[in-house]
Scaffold this motif. Sequence first.
Motif, PDB file in Angstrom:
ATOM      1  N   ARG A 181       0.834  -1.200   0.000  1.00  0.00           N
ATOM      2  CA  ARG A 181       0.000   0.000   0.000  1.00  0.00           C
ATOM      3  C   ARG A 181       0.873   1.256   0.000  1.00  0.00           C
ATOM      4  O   ARG A 181       0.566   2.240  -0.676  1.00  0.00           O
TER       5      ARG A 181
ATOM      6  N   ALA B 101       1.173   4.570  -2.504  1.00  0.00           N
ATOM      7  CA  ALA B 101       1.073   5.943  -2.012  1.00  0.00           C
ATOM      8  C   ALA B 101       2.304   6.751  -2.405  1.00  0.00           C
ATOM      9  O   ALA B 101       2.207   7.945  -2.734  1.00  0.00           O
TER      10      ALA B 101
ATOM     11  N   HIS C  60      -4.582  13.263  -4.862  1.00  0.00           N
ATOM     12  CA  HIS C  60      -5.575  12.465  -4.145  1.00  0.00           C
ATOM     13  C   HIS C  60      -6.415  11.615  -5.089  1.00  0.00           C
ATOM     14  O   HIS C  60      -6.808  10.496  -4.752  1.00  0.00           O
TER      15      HIS C  60
ATOM     16  N   THR D 263      -4.439   8.683  -6.004  1.00  0.00           N
ATOM     17  CA  THR D 263      -4.357   7.802  -4.845  1.00  0.00           C
ATOM     18  C   THR D 263      -5.580   6.902  -4.780  1.00  0.00           C
ATOM     19  O   THR D 263      -5.477   5.694  -4.522  1.00  0.00           O
TER      20      THR D 263
ATOM     21  N   ASN E 232      -5.643   2.796  -5.261  1.00  0.00           N
ATOM     22  CA  ASN E 232      -6.274   1.893  -4.303  1.00  0.00           C
ATOM     23  C   ASN E 232      -7.419   1.122  -4.936  1.00  0.00           C
ATOM     24  O   ASN E 232      -7.692  -0.026  -4.550  1.00  0.00           O
TER      25      ASN E 232
ATOM     26  N   TYR F 152      -8.230   3.517   3.124  1.00  0.00           N
ATOM     27  CA  TYR F 152      -6.806   3.664   2.823  1.00  0.00           C
ATOM     28  C   TYR F 152      -6.527   4.980   2.102  1.00  0.00           C
ATOM     29  O   TYR F 152      -5.536   5.661   2.383  1.00  0.00           O
ATOM     30  N   ALA F 153      -7.391   5.322   1.169  1.00  0.00           N
ATOM     31  CA  ALA F 153      -7.211   6.590   0.461  1.00  0.00           C
ATOM     32  C   ALA F 153      -7.404   7.774   1.397  1.00  0.00           C
ATOM     33  O   ALA F 153      -6.651   8.757   1.347  1.00  0.00           O
TER      34      ALA F 153
ATOM     35  N   SER G 237      -4.428   8.068   3.944  1.00  0.00           N
ATOM     36  CA  SER G 237      -3.227   8.529   3.254  1.00  0.00           C
ATOM     37  C   SER G 237      -3.253  10.036   3.071  1.00  0.00           C
ATOM     38  O   SER G 237      -2.227  10.718   3.210  1.00  0.00           O
ATOM     39  N   THR G 238      -4.428  10.575   2.790  1.00  0.00           N
ATOM     40  CA  THR G 238      -4.571  12.017   2.584  1.00  0.00           C
ATOM     41  C   THR G 238      -4.507  12.782   3.898  1.00  0.00           C
ATOM     42  O   THR G 238      -3.785  13.772   4.020  1.00  0.00           O
TER      43      THR G 238
ATOM     44  N   GLU H  60      -1.066  13.014   5.719  1.00  0.00           N
ATOM     45  CA  GLU H  60       0.002  13.640   4.948  1.00  0.00           C
ATOM     46  C   GLU H  60       0.533  14.885   5.659  1.00  0.00           C
ATOM     47  O   GLU H  60       1.739  15.126   5.724  1.00  0.00           O
TER      48      GLU H  60
ATOM     49  N   GLN I 293       4.524   7.157   4.419  1.00  0.00           N
ATOM     50  CA  GLN I 293       3.341   6.415   3.993  1.00  0.00           C
ATOM     51  C   GLN I 293       3.300   5.017   4.582  1.00  0.00           C
ATOM     52  O   GLN I 293       2.229   4.465   4.811  1.00  0.00           O
TER      53      GLN I 293
END
Length: 497
Positions: free
Chosen positions: A154, A158, A165, A168, A172, A416-417, A420-421, A424, A430
Amino acid sequence: MTGPGRAHHQRPRARPPARARVPLKRLFRVASIACGVQFGWALQLSLLTPYVQELGIPHAWASLVWLCGPLSGLIVQPLVGHVSDRCSSRYGRRRPFIAAGAAAIVVAVLIIGYSADIGWLLGDGVRRPRAIVAFVIGFWLLDVANNVMQGPCRALLADLTGKDHRRTRIANAYFSLFMALGNILGFATGSYSGWHAIFPFTTTSSCSINCANLKSAFLLDIVLLVITTFVSISAVQEQPLNTRNTPECSEEPQLQLDHSQEAFLWELLGSFRYLSLPIWIVLIVTALTWIGWFPFLLFDTDWMGREIYRGKPGEGQNYHTGVRMGAFGLMLNSVMLGLTSLGIEKMCRKWGAGLVWGVSNILMSICFVTMLIISAIASNMDFSNDGLPPDGIVIAALVVFAVLGVPLAITYTVPYAMISTYTESLGLGQGLSMGVLNLAIVIPQMIVSLGSGPWDQLFGGGNSPAFSVAAVAAFASGLVAILALPRRQADKPRTHH
């Protein structure tokens, strides 16, 4: 000489070149490893709970075997995420861990597939305590190896998508699509009962037909995993992390790595109070979601064998027929998962990720309630067709399995998306960001693993009590997601000057 005179002769510092945008087809290749990993997970989810009961572990304690998954996820995945964020190997940050995890999975599935033979060689008779020990060792090693791989896989996606985004979410979605493909192949393999004839060497004096089918399936898993691992790690040339921030050049578009402030597990736990409200809501929804999912993932095929086909492990063929039908249902589930993955990006852009996630979790709750209703109806029906359940009951169960593929695709993609955002801005690598989300997954799984077996036994030995808890948790997670998560999220972060 100092002052303006010298400054006049200095050349202005060149701005670092912008990172080349990684093509979508390369993201597609990197995500393909999910197929090989999920093939093994599908076999594990569909076959190993019934198989461990055949070896002699009671249903009330079967869920404890699965405790290693969340335990290793709690420790191994954040640790691997932290180490991979800082890894300075010339092969890159993520790929060494992906390759090592794949090798460990190969060893683990060989131990699991040959556990009955290992027990026989060590002196097992009618009772098979040594086979159980070998199985548990292989099972736990498999969970550790899966957690070694999943975080870096994952995180690599990323790394490739950076701060874009939208890409991303697309990456995913690719990952989820390959998970669906791996599930389809894995569950189809688990539902087929003729592998022992295709690979006759798998049947031995200590390994019956059912055991030989399981062994053959895991041998196929090894082949697929090796192929997809090679395709994935050869798709991108990671740039080695240079401690002096002087990245090496390459003709290939490489990853420009942002080595910012990562925290180790205990530092991370201490810094949880600094997480923003949206991150906390994502973690809470994720935790409730997995309280809903884990009983189903543990006992789906066992539910089909016990409560739809009214069989028991090791007694007749009804249970094994039900398990294979459950694996077929999970294959349908994976088809729906794959189809849904293709539309997740569009749905999130149109309605917002929070609303999509919340509605899908409420759909999951409705499916679990439907399973409880089907169980109640099946328990009061007369099985006159050679002791097999009526076709209508089986079809209803298969439809529920298929529909559950829709919320499962959302679960494998949206959290997950989003994490990750949101992480950040905290400066986490990541790899460790995936570990943050994983904490919200593994702690609920530990609770379910410790409690579902004894809880079910307390109320008669079936799977309905655990599914009741799952339905309530899924409904609660859906409400929280709809009411508390932001409806929209920008595709690109704002730039501050």
